[in-house]
Design an enzyme around this catalytic site. Structure first.
Site, mmCIF file in Angstrom:
data_model
loop_
_atom_site.group_PDB
_atom_site.id
_atom_site.type_symbol
_atom_site.label_atom_id
_atom_site.label_comp_id
_atom_site.label_asym_id
_atom_site.label_seq_id
_atom_site.Cartn_x
_atom_site.Cartn_y
_atom_site.Cartn_z
ATOM 1 N N ASN A 92 0.871 -1.170 0.000
ATOM 2 C CA ASN A 92 0.000 0.000 0.000
ATOM 3 C C ASN A 92 0.913 1.227 0.000
ATOM 4 O O ASN A 92 1.445 1.602 1.045
ATOM 5 C CB ASN A 92 -0.893 -0.032 1.257
ATOM 6 C CG ASN A 92 -1.767 1.196 1.360
ATOM 7 O OD1 ASN A 92 -1.835 2.014 0.445
ATOM 8 N ND2 ASN A 92 -2.436 1.337 2.498
ATOM 9 N N LYS B 66 0.159 4.218 -0.422
ATOM 10 C CA LYS B 66 -0.523 5.412 0.094
ATOM 11 C C LYS B 66 -0.262 6.608 -0.830
ATOM 12 O O LYS B 66 -0.133 6.420 -2.032
ATOM 13 C CB LYS B 66 -0.117 5.675 1.549
ATOM 14 C CG LYS B 66 -0.303 4.414 2.402
ATOM 15 C CD LYS B 66 -0.278 4.662 3.871
ATOM 16 C CE LYS B 66 -0.487 3.337 4.598
ATOM 17 N NZ LYS B 66 -0.549 3.474 6.039
ATOM 18 N N HIS C 15 -9.961 0.782 4.462
ATOM 19 C CA HIS C 15 -8.705 1.093 5.156
ATOM 20 C C HIS C 15 -8.993 2.096 6.277
ATOM 21 O O HIS C 15 -9.819 2.998 6.113
ATOM 22 C CB HIS C 15 -7.678 1.662 4.171
ATOM 23 C CG HIS C 15 -6.312 1.757 4.777
ATOM 24 N ND1 HIS C 15 -5.957 2.785 5.618
ATOM 25 C CD2 HIS C 15 -5.241 0.928 4.714
ATOM 26 C CE1 HIS C 15 -4.709 2.579 6.040
ATOM 27 N NE2 HIS C 15 -4.260 1.461 5.500
ATOM 28 N N GLU D 134 -7.473 4.630 7.295
ATOM 29 C CA GLU D 134 -7.302 6.055 6.950
ATOM 30 C C GLU D 134 -8.516 6.569 6.191
ATOM 31 O O GLU D 134 -8.895 7.730 6.319
ATOM 32 C CB GLU D 134 -5.994 6.237 6.151
ATOM 33 C CG GLU D 134 -4.787 6.113 7.071
ATOM 34 C CD GLU D 134 -3.530 5.544 6.431
ATOM 35 O OE1 GLU D 134 -3.410 5.572 5.196
ATOM 36 O OE2 GLU D 134 -2.662 5.054 7.194
ATOM 37 N N GLU E 216 -5.874 -4.921 10.329
ATOM 38 C CA GLU E 216 -4.886 -3.876 10.582
ATOM 39 C C GLU E 216 -5.282 -3.104 11.841
ATOM 40 O O GLU E 216 -6.112 -2.186 11.772
ATOM 41 C CB GLU E 216 -4.838 -2.897 9.404
ATOM 42 C CG GLU E 216 -4.448 -3.539 8.099
ATOM 43 C CD GLU E 216 -3.884 -2.502 7.123
ATOM 44 O OE1 GLU E 216 -2.737 -2.671 6.726
ATOM 45 O OE2 GLU E 216 -4.585 -1.531 6.806
ATOM 46 N N GLY F 14 1.619 2.552 10.803
ATOM 47 C CA GLY F 14 2.560 3.658 10.673
ATOM 48 C C GLY F 14 3.137 4.133 11.995
ATOM 49 O O GLY F 14 3.735 5.207 12.082
ATOM 50 N N SER G 220 2.732 -1.732 10.598
ATOM 51 C CA SER G 220 4.162 -1.741 10.919
ATOM 52 C C SER G 220 4.819 -3.098 10.710
ATOM 53 O O SER G 220 5.715 -3.496 11.462
ATOM 54 C CB SER G 220 4.408 -1.221 12.346
ATOM 55 O OG SER G 220 3.968 0.107 12.454
HETATM 56 P P1 PGA Z 1 2.225 0.521 7.759
HETATM 57 O O1 PGA Z 1 0.812 0.669 7.002
HETATM 58 O O2 PGA Z 1 2.865 -0.751 7.265
HETATM 59 O O3 PGA Z 1 3.003 1.755 7.371
HETATM 60 O O4 PGA Z 1 1.937 0.473 9.220
HETATM 61 C C1 PGA Z 1 0.011 -0.448 6.731
HETATM 62 C C2 PGA Z 1 -1.262 0.015 6.070
HETATM 63 O O5 PGA Z 1 -1.778 1.079 6.406
HETATM 64 O O6 PGA Z 1 -1.814 -0.681 5.180
#
Ligand code: PGA
Length: 246
Positions: free
Chosen positions: A9, A11, A91, A93, A163, A169, A209
């Site tokens: 991803n 982003k 997701h 976000e 997640e 993140g 992460s």
């Molecule tokens: P991250 O994000 O690996 O940076 O924690 C995962 C995601 O949001 O899909």
């Protein structure tokens, strides 16, 4: 035997040149035992498809209507039309920053399946919910409200990613016991709602992460079938190391 999947991803990162370079580098290092998927920004997807790479692409977001007066949105038909195969839906976000509700996410799941796109459905609890010990109830409700209305044949086409929001993140990962507990629970709810055969087929990925140091332990869990990788997917070597961690 369930498919092993590691999805990137990206982003809202990378310019065109960087996206092309990263996509090529990942393509060169891929291993056929693991299904890789790349979710670039929508603007770059067509360019990556034109490059003819072997890694399937997904879109991070789309609107569930097929056309019309929805300024700024991309329709499910337009996504399908450029040759994308996967769509990220739900997701955290999108849920927290852009206010997507379980109801809207359900409509996106339906639209994706109607047009032959594979939903990668994300679920996961925020920190406060985890701290109050209600994470199982919270995630189950996300699944019930946006995914469990599907019939057997439709849900079998989906991929699920767990997640935990507190791990995205943040550098803080769910440990393998926490991940396995949630993944096994998700599989048991699918089994209750459908049957064991369906539950055994659906890949459930971990995200939050995930990096080359912790992927091996997470992927060794019996119900973790791979990962959805954010930050660590922006570097080809890290992403490929994660994909090589089964
Ligand atoms: P991250 O994000 O690996 O940076 O924690 C995962 C995601 O949001 O899909």
């Amino acid at each position: 035997m369930r498919r092993k999947i590691v999805a990137a991803n990206w982003k809202m990162n990378l310019n065109q040149t960087q996206a092309l370079e990263l996509y090529s580098a990942i393509g060169l290092g891929k291993n056929d035992d693991v299904q890789l998927i790349v979710f670039p920004v929508a603007l770059h997807a067509q360019m990556l498809i034109a490059q003819g790479g072997s890694i399937p692409l997904g879109i991070q977001n789309f609107y569930f209507e097929s056309k019309g007066a929805f300024t700024g949105e991309i329709s499910v038909i337009q996504v399908k039309d450029i040759g994308v195969q996967y769509v990220l839906i739900g997701h955290s976000e999108r849920r927290s920053i852009f206010g997507e509700s379980n109801e809207m996410i359900k409509k996106k799941v339906d639209a994706a399946l109607e047009f032959g796109l594979t939903p990668l459905f994300c679920c996961g609890e925020p920190l406060g919910v985890r701290e109050s010990g209600k994470e199982l109830t919270f995630v189950r409700e996300q699944l019930e409200q946006s995914l469990f209305h599907l019939d057997k044949r439709a849900i079998e086409k989906c991929i699920i990613a767990y997640e935990p929001v507190w791990a995205i993140g943040t550098g803080r990962t769910a440990d393998s016991r926490q991940a396995e507990e949630m993944h096994a629970s998700i599989r048991s709810w699918i089994s209750e709602r459908y049957n064991t055969e369906v539950a055994e087929k659906i890949p459930i990925l971990y995200g939050g992460s995930c990096n080359p140091s912790n992927a091996g332990e997470l992927f060794a869990c019996p119900n973790v079938d791979g990962g959805l990788i954010g930050g660590a997917s922006l570097d080809a070597a890290s992403f490929l190391a994660i994909a090589g961690s089964f």
